[in-house]
Design an enzyme around this catalytic site. Structure first.
Site, PDB file in Angstrom:
ATOM      1  N   ASP A 343      -4.198  -1.403  -6.457  1.00  0.00           N
ATOM      2  CA  ASP A 343      -3.477  -2.654  -6.231  1.00  0.00           C
ATOM      3  C   ASP A 343      -2.014  -2.357  -5.907  1.00  0.00           C
ATOM      4  OD1 ASP A 343      -3.284  -5.672  -6.549  1.00  0.00           O
ATOM      5  OD2 ASP A 343      -1.845  -5.020  -8.072  1.00  0.00           O
ATOM      6  N   GLU A 379      -4.330  -0.671  -1.366  1.00  0.00           N
ATOM      7  CA  GLU A 379      -3.832  -1.940  -0.856  1.00  0.00           C
ATOM      8  C   GLU A 379      -2.425  -1.620  -0.347  1.00  0.00           C
ATOM      9  OE1 GLU A 379      -3.345  -6.588  -2.214  1.00  0.00           O
ATOM     10  OE2 GLU A 379      -2.771  -5.028  -3.645  1.00  0.00           O
TER      11      GLU A 379
END
Length: 706
Positions: A343, A379
């Protein structure tokens, strides 16, 4: 109680069959107390007098798995200089393998008084905070093996542990929404019949329920609020929180592996759940605030935040890097997971303020013999300056391709000037990855993910409808690149319903037949809706859970999706290891590996017409230059795919016989029966020069048998 010196490594609580070694890093601590918590909440303190290289350690013979514990760290409380030690706060072990309970938002969790932020709060947080748990590390893995699907053969299914099974009628009620629920045979059968090869689980590291959400009757559903990087989240356990969650998680992984499905974890190493300077003291803040967190250079009482959550981990500190690498290795070696999706990965590349491709974190991953061998997905953005880094991660990494999502959405909603970019995304995004020596597998292609609309909502809403979140519909992305097909939200209009169904099929076909690694969002194969909410992070209810009661059109969509996945899995021409060359470089045939055509069957040379919304692409299966088992090229069928994002039916012309002397219809997204993916022996063969129709906003896939 006997107290032995113990060892400084490994960090955390390590049970060896006779007792437990406890080790905690804190450079700033003057004294550290290990606190053992009894079944009735009584606390026994043991001072950890032994220290090596700022690691405080002790060994306690006779301590068994299931023992609850925490730490109290004595040291400076000097926020102006970045120090926030407070021995009144019982602290989680950063290396805890299991956690019991949740925080309750009580004032004792904070180092200040609610009515006077400058007043020091020395209230004891025991009874209001989470407790670390000693676990039994032993588990019978039997003959478990990693499935080892190569990237180009991978289809990822992003899912939420709870939302996936919470309402499934065939999963026993007592295990719905848990690790055991994911491992239930009915779920394994769904994933296997769908044809996916990997399940990417949204955060399962122990996370915190935000008191601000709980007070509003909401919850942190997504879990991007990690506090324990080694512990599986306790509320997803059907069997208990005294270490049983670890055994249950391992059993889930073992069952998925037996079904030949990889397990990828969505991990949040960029920040923790302690928030900004006004957040609670649960773990890292009270242990060594200045070591774990990035602080503002000239104002160390505040945190430098590139994540939008209040804090960012200090990625240049050796013990932070050790924490992350130890965590990654633990989940691979002890929990048997197959990869990670990071993330806001740009934050991990910030040694100072800029994003640095050569940061210490990437160096450590590159040379690590364990972590470097599993799937690593970034990401590739954060909210800091220069944070959007799609295409810029090192060769070992794959990336969520945000440009793929944006381009595909724009194309199918009819935006002008998208055809050229659309062609680039279909063919693997070489413009983003080839310059650094990367391959098509560097691109994780997706149209939808947990963050945003589902595919059904993408074709049903022009605007977000997040009123249920209690933020005045101000949260969530406002620019969704969506199109409601003429009506906002639910409708009984059969023409709109048919168009929406076709658009969902268009998105699924585009995704699954593009070069790269496709990622599906859980429920998109069933037409799952969130009623226009594109930010269900706080909706732990039926709005976000999968609804397994299917209407006939949803069952048809499921069957359609299964067949398109099968088409991809059966044909290596859709999952090449290398980028197209656009040249005759194949071991067989006279045509190039890829050719673009206008609808009239002539070569497409002009990509500058902004109103152009239709094209064909030829994918040559004759001698794909892929390494076979003996090093020979792979031979496959060839395909001719016609895309029409316009608002009227178009006639397409089969190109010359150099590309094929007869074509069969493999798929037509305008076919409401949803069964045309199967190749029929008696299908009419389309010959060079003949025309075939492609309905408005449709895809037709033709196959030329090898």
């Amino acid at each position: 109680m006997q107290i032995w010196p113990g060892r400084p490594y490994p960090l955390g609580a390590t049970y060896d069959g006779a007792g437990v070694n406890f080790a905690l890093f804190s450079e700033v601590a003057d004294k550290v107390e290990l606190c053992l918590i009894g079944d009735r909440g009584k606390e026994s303190r043991v001072e950890m007098v032994e220290t090596d290289a700022f690691v405080h350690h002790v060994y306690l013979p006779g301590v068994q798995p299931g023992q609850r514990y925490g730490y109290r760290v004595h040291g400076p409380y000097d926020p102006a200089h970045g120090h926030r030690c407070n021995p009144a706060k019982l602290l989680l072990d950063p290396y805890a393998k299991a956690v019991e309970g949740q925080i309750d938002g009580d004032e004792s969790l904070f180092s200040y008084r609610f009515k006077g932020k400058q007043a020091f709060n020395d209230a004891n947080s025991l009874g209001h905070t989470m407790l670390s748990v000693v676990i039994n590390p032993f588990f019978d893995w039997g003959s478990d093996r990693y499935p080892e699907h190569e990237y180009h053969d991978t289809i990822i299914y992003e899912a939420h542990v709870k939302g996936l099974t919470k309402t499934h009628p065939d999963v026993p009620a007592e295990i719905r929404g848990t690790y055991a629920g994911v491992a239930h045979p009915v779920m394994l059968n769904h994933l296997k019949s769908l044809g996916v090869t990997a399940i990417e689980l949204m955060p399962v590291h122990q996370f915190v329920q935000d008191s601000t959400l709980v007070e509003k009757g909401l919850a942190n559903y997504w879990g991007y609020n990690t506090i324990g990087f080694f512990a599986p989240h306790n509320s997803y356990s059907a069997t208990g929180q005294r270490g049983q969650q670890v055994q249950e998680f391992k059993a889930m992984v073992k069952a998925l592996h037996e079904a030949d499905i990889e397990v990828i974890l969505d991990v949040v190493y960029n920040h923790t759940a302690e928030g900004n300077h006004l957040g609670p003291t649960i773990c890292f803040r009270g242990i060594d605030n200045a070591a774990y967190y990035r602080l503002v250079d000239d104002d160390k009482q505040h945190y430098y935040d590139t994540t939008g959550t209040g804090n960012t981990l200090l990625m240049r500190h050796p013990h932070v890097l050790q924490l992350i690498m130890d965590s990654l290795r633990y989940w691979v070696t002890e929990m048997h997971v197959d990869g990670f999706r990071f993330d806001l990965a740009s934050s991990l590349a910030r040694q100072f303020h800029e994003v640095d491709r050569l940061s210490a974190f990437f160096d450590l991953v590159q040379q690590d013999p364990v972590v470097s061998q599993v799937k690593l997905i970034a990401e590739p953005w954060d909210v800091g300056d220069g944070g959007y880094q799609v295409g810029n991660f090192p060769p070992l990494w794959t990336e969520w391709n945000g440009k793929y999502r944006d381009t595909v959405r724009d194309y199918w909603r009819g935006e002008p000037g998208t055809l050229g970019d659309f062609a680039s995304r279909l063919s693997g995004s070489s413009d983003l990855y080839e310059h650094s020596g990367r391959k098509p597998i560097a691109s994780v292609n997706f149209v939808t993910a947990h963050d945003g609309f589902t595919i059904r909502d993408l074709v049903s809403y022009n605007d977000k409808h997040n009123e249920a979140n209690g933020e005045g519909n101000n949260d969530g992305e406002s620019h969704n690149r969506s199109w409601n097909c003429g009506v906002e939200g639910p409708t009984d209009d059969p023409a709109v319903q048919a168009l929406r169904a076709r658009q969902q099929r268009n998105f699924l076909v585009t995704l699954l037949l593009s070069q790269g690694v496709p990622m599906m969002l859980h429920g998109d194969e069933l037409g799952r809706t969130q009623q226009g909410n594109n930010n269900v992070y706080c909706q732990d209810n039926r709005l976000s859970w999968m609804d397994w009661k299917l209407e006939p059109w949803q069952q048809e969509l499921l069957e359609f999706t299964r067949r398109v996945v099968a088409l991809r899995n059966d044909h290596p021409v859709f999952r090449r290891r290398r980028f197209f060359a656009g040249e005759v470089t194949l071991a067989g045939g006279d045509a190039p590996d890829i050719v673009w055509f206008n609808p009239d069957g002539k070569h497409k040379d002009d990509w500058g017409n902004a109103e152009d919304k239709s094209m064909m692409v030829f994918l040559n299966g004759d001698g794909i230059p892929e390494p076979g088992r003996r090093g020979e090229p792979v031979f496959d069928d060839s395909f001719l795919i016609a895309y029409n994002a316009g608002d009227s039916t178009l006639a397409f012309t089969i190109p010359g016989d150099v590309y094929g002397e007869g074509w069969l219809v493999a798929l037509d997204t305008n076919d409401d029966a949803a069964g045309s993916v199967t190749i029929f022996d008696d299908a009419v063969s389309l010959l060079p020069g003949l025309e075939f129709e492609v309905a408005d906003r449709s895809v037709v896939v033709l196959r030329r048998p090898r």
